[in-house]
Write a protein that holds these residues in place. Structure first.
Motif, PDB file in Angstrom:
ATOM      1  N   SER A   1       6.168 -40.135  52.100  1.00  0.00           N
ATOM      2  CA  SER A   1       5.616 -41.485  52.253  1.00  0.00           C
ATOM      3  C   SER A   1       5.094 -42.103  50.973  1.00  0.00           C
ATOM      4  CB  SER A   1       4.480 -41.458  53.290  1.00  0.00           C
ATOM      5  OG  SER A   1       3.463 -40.553  52.882  1.00  0.00           O
ATOM      6  N   GLN A   2       5.060 -41.355  49.875  1.00  0.00           N
ATOM      7  CA  GLN A   2       4.533 -41.879  48.620  1.00  0.00           C
ATOM      8  C   GLN A   2       5.594 -41.787  47.524  1.00  0.00           C
ATOM      9  OE1 GLN A   2       1.606 -43.359  48.204  1.00  0.00           O
ATOM     10  NE2 GLN A   2       0.787 -42.945  50.248  1.00  0.00           N
ATOM     11  N   GLU A   3       5.403 -42.566  46.473  1.00  0.00           N
ATOM     12  CA  GLU A   3       6.367 -42.604  45.384  1.00  0.00           C
ATOM     13  C   GLU A   3       6.129 -41.458  44.406  1.00  0.00           C
ATOM     14  OE1 GLU A   3       8.966 -44.927  45.122  1.00  0.00           O
ATOM     15  OE2 GLU A   3       8.357 -45.408  47.165  1.00  0.00           O
ATOM     16  N   VAL A   4       6.207 -40.244  44.914  1.00  0.00           N
ATOM     17  CA  VAL A   4       6.104 -39.046  44.086  1.00  0.00           C
ATOM     18  C   VAL A   4       7.257 -38.125  44.429  1.00  0.00           C
ATOM     19  CG1 VAL A   4       3.595 -39.235  43.952  1.00  0.00           C
ATOM     20  CG2 VAL A   4       4.612 -37.820  45.726  1.00  0.00           C
ATOM     21  N   ALA A   5       7.695 -37.327  43.442  1.00  0.00           N
ATOM     22  CA  ALA A   5       8.811 -36.420  43.675  1.00  0.00           C
ATOM     23  C   ALA A   5       8.366 -35.155  44.393  1.00  0.00           C
ATOM     24  CB  ALA A   5       9.475 -36.056  42.347  1.00  0.00           C
ATOM     25  N   GLY A   6       7.135 -34.717  44.121  1.00  0.00           N
ATOM     26  CA  GLY A   6       6.621 -33.479  44.694  1.00  0.00           C
ATOM     27  C   GLY A   6       5.426 -33.026  43.890  1.00  0.00           C
ATOM     28  N   GLY A   7       5.375 -31.732  43.553  1.00  0.00           N
ATOM     29  CA  GLY A   7       4.217 -31.261  42.818  1.00  0.00           C
ATOM     30  C   GLY A   7       4.365 -29.848  42.307  1.00  0.00           C
ATOM     31  N   PHE A   8       3.247 -29.327  41.741  1.00  0.00           N
ATOM     32  CA  PHE A   8       3.196 -28.006  41.129  1.00  0.00           C
ATOM     33  C   PHE A   8       1.854 -27.373  41.458  1.00  0.00           C
ATOM     34  CE2 PHE A   8       1.424 -25.483  37.667  1.00  0.00           C
ATOM     35  CZ  PHE A   8       2.409 -24.539  37.435  1.00  0.00           C
ATOM     36  N   ILE A   9       1.866 -26.092  41.810  1.00  0.00           N
ATOM     37  CA  ILE A   9       0.615 -25.367  42.032  1.00  0.00           C
ATOM     38  C   ILE A   9       0.658 -24.033  41.290  1.00  0.00           C
ATOM     39  CG2 ILE A   9       0.212 -26.413  44.305  1.00  0.00           C
ATOM     40  CD1 ILE A   9       1.038 -23.626  45.485  1.00  0.00           C
ATOM     41  N   ASP A  10      -0.519 -23.520  40.969  1.00  0.00           N
ATOM     42  CA  ASP A  10      -0.636 -22.171  40.422  1.00  0.00           C
ATOM     43  C   ASP A  10      -1.854 -21.494  41.036  1.00  0.00           C
ATOM     44  OD1 ASP A  10      -2.848 -23.244  39.134  1.00  0.00           O
ATOM     45  OD2 ASP A  10      -1.873 -23.366  37.172  1.00  0.00           O
TER      46      ASP A  10
ATOM     47  N   LEU B   1      -3.138 -32.945  46.772  1.00  0.00           N
ATOM     48  CA  LEU B   1      -2.520 -32.679  45.469  1.00  0.00           C
ATOM     49  C   LEU B   1      -2.896 -33.734  44.436  1.00  0.00           C
ATOM     50  CD1 LEU B   1       1.005 -31.583  46.724  1.00  0.00           C
ATOM     51  CD2 LEU B   1      -0.810 -30.102  45.873  1.00  0.00           C
ATOM     52  N   LYS B   2      -3.030 -34.969  44.873  1.00  0.00           N
ATOM     53  CA  LYS B   2      -3.408 -36.031  43.947  1.00  0.00           C
ATOM     54  C   LYS B   2      -4.800 -35.783  43.375  1.00  0.00           C
ATOM     55  CE  LYS B   2      -4.015 -41.045  43.559  1.00  0.00           C
ATOM     56  NZ  LYS B   2      -4.007 -42.351  44.280  1.00  0.00           N
ATOM     57  N   ALA B   3      -5.728 -35.355  44.217  1.00  0.00           N
ATOM     58  CA  ALA B   3      -7.094 -35.108  43.770  1.00  0.00           C
ATOM     59  C   ALA B   3      -7.164 -33.988  42.743  1.00  0.00           C
ATOM     60  CB  ALA B   3      -7.974 -34.764  44.968  1.00  0.00           C
ATOM     61  N   LEU B   4      -6.160 -33.110  42.734  1.00  0.00           N
ATOM     62  CA  LEU B   4      -6.159 -31.961  41.827  1.00  0.00           C
ATOM     63  C   LEU B   4      -5.151 -32.109  40.696  1.00  0.00           C
ATOM     64  CD1 LEU B   4      -6.382 -29.224  44.602  1.00  0.00           C
ATOM     65  CD2 LEU B   4      -8.246 -30.183  43.237  1.00  0.00           C
ATOM     66  N   ASP B   5      -4.625 -33.324  40.502  1.00  0.00           N
ATOM     67  CA  ASP B   5      -3.656 -33.613  39.443  1.00  0.00           C
ATOM     68  C   ASP B   5      -2.452 -32.676  39.523  1.00  0.00           C
ATOM     69  OD1 ASP B   5      -2.675 -35.027  37.262  1.00  0.00           O
ATOM     70  OD2 ASP B   5      -3.557 -33.626  35.801  1.00  0.00           O
ATOM     71  N   ALA B   6      -1.992 -32.434  40.741  1.00  0.00           N
ATOM     72  CA  ALA B   6      -0.891 -31.491  40.953  1.00  0.00           C
ATOM     73  C   ALA B   6       0.415 -32.173  41.340  1.00  0.00           C
ATOM     74  CB  ALA B   6      -1.279 -30.481  42.026  1.00  0.00           C
ATOM     75  N   LEU B   7       0.433 -33.501  41.346  1.00  0.00           N
ATOM     76  CA  LEU B   7       1.648 -34.227  41.711  1.00  0.00           C
ATOM     77  C   LEU B   7       2.608 -34.337  40.525  1.00  0.00           C
ATOM     78  CD1 LEU B   7       0.049 -37.144  43.746  1.00  0.00           C
ATOM     79  CD2 LEU B   7       1.349 -35.222  44.688  1.00  0.00           C
ATOM     80  N   ILE B   8       3.899 -34.462  40.847  1.00  0.00           N
ATOM     81  CA  ILE B   8       4.927 -34.744  39.846  1.00  0.00           C
ATOM     82  C   ILE B   8       5.565 -36.077  40.190  1.00  0.00           C
ATOM     83  CG2 ILE B   8       7.180 -34.057  38.951  1.00  0.00           C
ATOM     84  CD1 ILE B   8       6.294 -31.162  39.249  1.00  0.00           C
ATOM     85  N   ILE B   9       5.517 -36.992  39.241  1.00  0.00           N
ATOM     86  CA  ILE B   9       6.059 -38.334  39.436  1.00  0.00           C
ATOM     87  C   ILE B   9       7.194 -38.543  38.442  1.00  0.00           C
ATOM     88  CG2 ILE B   9       5.543 -40.809  39.403  1.00  0.00           C
ATOM     89  CD1 ILE B   9       2.610 -40.061  40.021  1.00  0.00           C
ATOM     90  N   THR B  10       8.374 -38.842  38.952  1.00  0.00           N
ATOM     91  CA  THR B  10       9.546 -39.021  38.096  1.00  0.00           C
ATOM     92  C   THR B  10      10.070 -40.447  38.097  1.00  0.00           C
ATOM     93  OG1 THR B  10      11.096 -38.492  39.883  1.00  0.00           O
ATOM     94  CG2 THR B  10      10.268 -36.657  38.568  1.00  0.00           C
ATOM     95  N   GLY B  11       9.728 -41.219  39.140  1.00  0.00           N
ATOM     96  CA  GLY B  11      10.421 -42.482  39.354  1.00  0.00           C
ATOM     97  C   GLY B  11      11.805 -42.200  39.917  1.00  0.00           C
ATOM     98  N   PRO B  12      12.595 -43.234  40.175  1.00  0.00           N
ATOM     99  CA  PRO B  12      13.938 -43.045  40.731  1.00  0.00           C
ATOM    100  C   PRO B  12      14.803 -42.184  39.810  1.00  0.00           C
ATOM    101  CG  PRO B  12      13.279 -45.345  40.864  1.00  0.00           C
ATOM    102  CD  PRO B  12      12.260 -44.669  40.011  1.00  0.00           C
ATOM    103  N   THR B  13      15.413 -41.156  40.340  1.00  0.00           N
ATOM    104  CA  THR B  13      16.293 -40.303  39.540  1.00  0.00           C
ATOM    105  C   THR B  13      17.734 -40.797  39.561  1.00  0.00           C
ATOM    106  OG1 THR B  13      16.799 -38.846  41.399  1.00  0.00           O
ATOM    107  CG2 THR B  13      14.861 -38.295  40.055  1.00  0.00           C
ATOM    108  N   ARG B  14      18.070 -41.602  40.559  1.00  0.00           N
ATOM    109  CA  ARG B  14      19.412 -42.159  40.746  1.00  0.00           C
ATOM    110  C   ARG B  14      20.450 -41.097  41.111  1.00  0.00           C
ATOM    111  NH1 ARG B  14      16.633 -45.062  37.042  1.00  0.00           N
ATOM    112  NH2 ARG B  14      16.458 -47.289  37.469  1.00  0.00           N
ATOM    113  N   THR B  15      19.946 -40.065  41.786  1.00  0.00           N
ATOM    114  CA  THR B  15      20.820 -39.132  42.482  1.00  0.00           C
ATOM    115  C   THR B  15      20.040 -38.629  43.684  1.00  0.00           C
ATOM    116  OG1 THR B  15      22.331 -37.250  42.253  1.00  0.00           O
ATOM    117  CG2 THR B  15      20.151 -37.025  41.247  1.00  0.00           C
ATOM    118  N   ASN B  16      20.649 -37.772  44.503  1.00  0.00           N
ATOM    119  CA  ASN B  16      19.959 -37.326  45.714  1.00  0.00           C
ATOM    120  C   ASN B  16      20.703 -36.136  46.319  1.00  0.00           C
ATOM    121  OD1 ASN B  16      18.401 -37.096  47.989  1.00  0.00           O
ATOM    122  ND2 ASN B  16      19.157 -38.938  48.987  1.00  0.00           N
ATOM    123  N   VAL B  17      20.220 -34.926  46.002  1.00  0.00           N
ATOM    124  CA  VAL B  17      20.810 -33.727  46.598  1.00  0.00           C
ATOM    125  C   VAL B  17      19.719 -32.885  47.279  1.00  0.00           C
ATOM    126  CG1 VAL B  17      22.836 -33.613  45.115  1.00  0.00           C
ATOM    127  CG2 VAL B  17      20.714 -32.529  44.353  1.00  0.00           C
TER     128      VAL B  17
END
Length: 417
Positions: free
Chosen positions: A356-365, A392-408
């Motif tokens: 639902s948000q304009e983010v690609a996903g995220g990263f955790i450790d 994830l947003k509160a913990l700066d764990a999101l990854i934002i790429t913008g449109p990649t112009r592909t989809n697999v």
């Protein structure tokens, strides 16, 4: 030394880059005779850059229209191929207009002019033409219901096809001559009839199947939709694609994406394992399974990268928050791993939008739960409310790429170090 987050992000970029239209499409376009011109018709999140690749190959010999998601246009020239825009994942009025425009273009293309269909994930929503007797408003309401139901994409597409004037092969059925279909697949298993709901592919699904799916997920029946499907289930079916001259080719998919990342990782000295190219299921449940595998390997002292693709789902409750399958997977992984040292995880959608948000996903450790505790965040509460985005947003764990112009679809990698 490159950080773990940066390295995993690089693996994701390797997966995405090998599936860009400029990389994967050109080699498939050379055998088409365009001496009489060529009509280009497309739909999906990658369709604008696919159109650009076609224009680069054919120049002014090609013309046509493609529809993509708002913000997913291309900076590359497309010549006489017009780029249309519509909404995703829920269709809007421009989806209706685009579907009608593409259907008319195909129907009016001379029989001696070949048509190239450029199809990618997202095409189902971007190109929407209801069947006679079903209003666009009713179809949109059904679309929203299905997205929240937890139904897998193959079931959703069966319902879409039975209520569409362009899906299930009906777009290509309007063609008078030869046509070619080139596809960037976002569907587990690469079934041509399911990718963008198969606008140029044979369709074996039935109205009865669509009715059963709606019943399974307790659709509050709309009379126009139910009535149409009931009547259609009693009609004789025909294979209207049988006599068409066509060529169908998948130019990129999850296998291609993950294999590119695996190759890069192996060159960097990593031992790799592909858990599943075609993972399906509830994101939180899959995360528990993957966490158990990662912990087992860690306890054996193995240093490796675990890859997986496919498409996960999230079944929302009425109070569901914001997020997407990859974000929910990460939150559930954090809970299941419980701060185990030496395990990092990246999960992103290859189209750049997860849920639902304009983010690609995220990263955790291993530090994610401690950071959450310091901020007074309760991971399990966020997971129960399907609110992975705000966690994830509160913990700066999101990854934002913008449109990649592909989809697999999904790309996930677990680092055990």
């Amino acid at each position: 030394m490159e950080s773990s987050r940066s390295f995993l992000r690089t693996l994701f970029e390797q997966a995405v880059n090998v599936c860009l239209p400029s990389v994967c499409l050109d080699a498939h376009l050379g055998a088409i005779d365009v001496s009489r011109g060529v009509c280009v018709v497309g739909a999906g999140k990658a369709s604008a850059d696919m159109a650009a690749a076609a224009y680069k190959k054919y120049g002014d010999a090609c013309y046509g229209k493609v529809v993509t998601r708002y913000g997913y246009g291309t900076e590359l020239p497309t010549g006489n191929i017009e780029i249309l825009y519509a909404a995703h994942p829920v269709p809007d009025e421009n989806s209706l207009a685009a579907g009608q425009a593409l259907l008319e273009l195909v129907a009016t293309t001379p029989a001696d002019t070949p048509i190239i269909f450029l199809i990618s994930g997202g095409g189902s929503a971007l190109m929407s033409v209801p069947v006679a007797g079903v209003s666009f408003a009713d179809k949109m309401a059904l679309h929203q219901f299905l997205l929240r139901s937890g139904a897998p994409i193959d079931q959703i597409n069966i319902v879409r096809k039975q209520l569409s004037g362009v899906k299930g092969g009906r777009l290509a059925h309007a063609a008078g001559g030869q046509y070619y279909t080139f596809v960037i697949s976002d569907v587990v298993g690469d079934d041509p009839s399911l990718i963008a709901s198969g606008p140029t592919a044979d369709d074996a699904s039935t109205p009865a199947q669509a009715l059963a799916i709606l019943e399974q997920y307790r659709w509050p029946a709309t009379s126009s939709i139910t009535d149409y499907l009931v009547k259609a289930s009693h009609r004789k079916t025909s294979n209207f694609m049988a006599e068409k001259q066509s060529h169908y080719c998948i130019v990129a998919n999850a296998h291609r994406a993950i294999d590119a990342a695996v190759f890069y990782a192996q060159k960097a000295g990593w031992h790799t394992q592909v858990l599943n190219y075609e993972q399906q299921g509830e994101a939180a449940q899959v995360a528990k399974q993957h966490a158990a595998t990662a912990l087992e390997l860690k306890n054996k002292g193995q240093k490796c990268l675990l890859f997986s693709g496919g498409e996960l789902t999230v079944t929302l409750n009425q109070d569901g928050g914001d997020g997407g399958p990859n974000q929910e997977y990460l939150l559930a992984m954090a809970v299941a791993l419980n701060g185990a040292p030496g395990i990092k995880v990246l999960a992103c959608d290859t189209d750049g939008v997860d849920g639902s948000q304009e983010v690609a996903g995220g990263f955790i450790d291993e530090s994610i739960l401690l950071k959450a505790k310091n901020k007074g965040l309760l991971p399990q509460a966020y997971l129960d409310n399907h609110d992975s985005y705000h966690f994830l947003k509160a913990l700066d764990a999101l990854i934002i790429t913008g449109p990649t112009r592909t989809n697999v679809n999904d790309f996930r990698v677990i680092m055990i170090n």
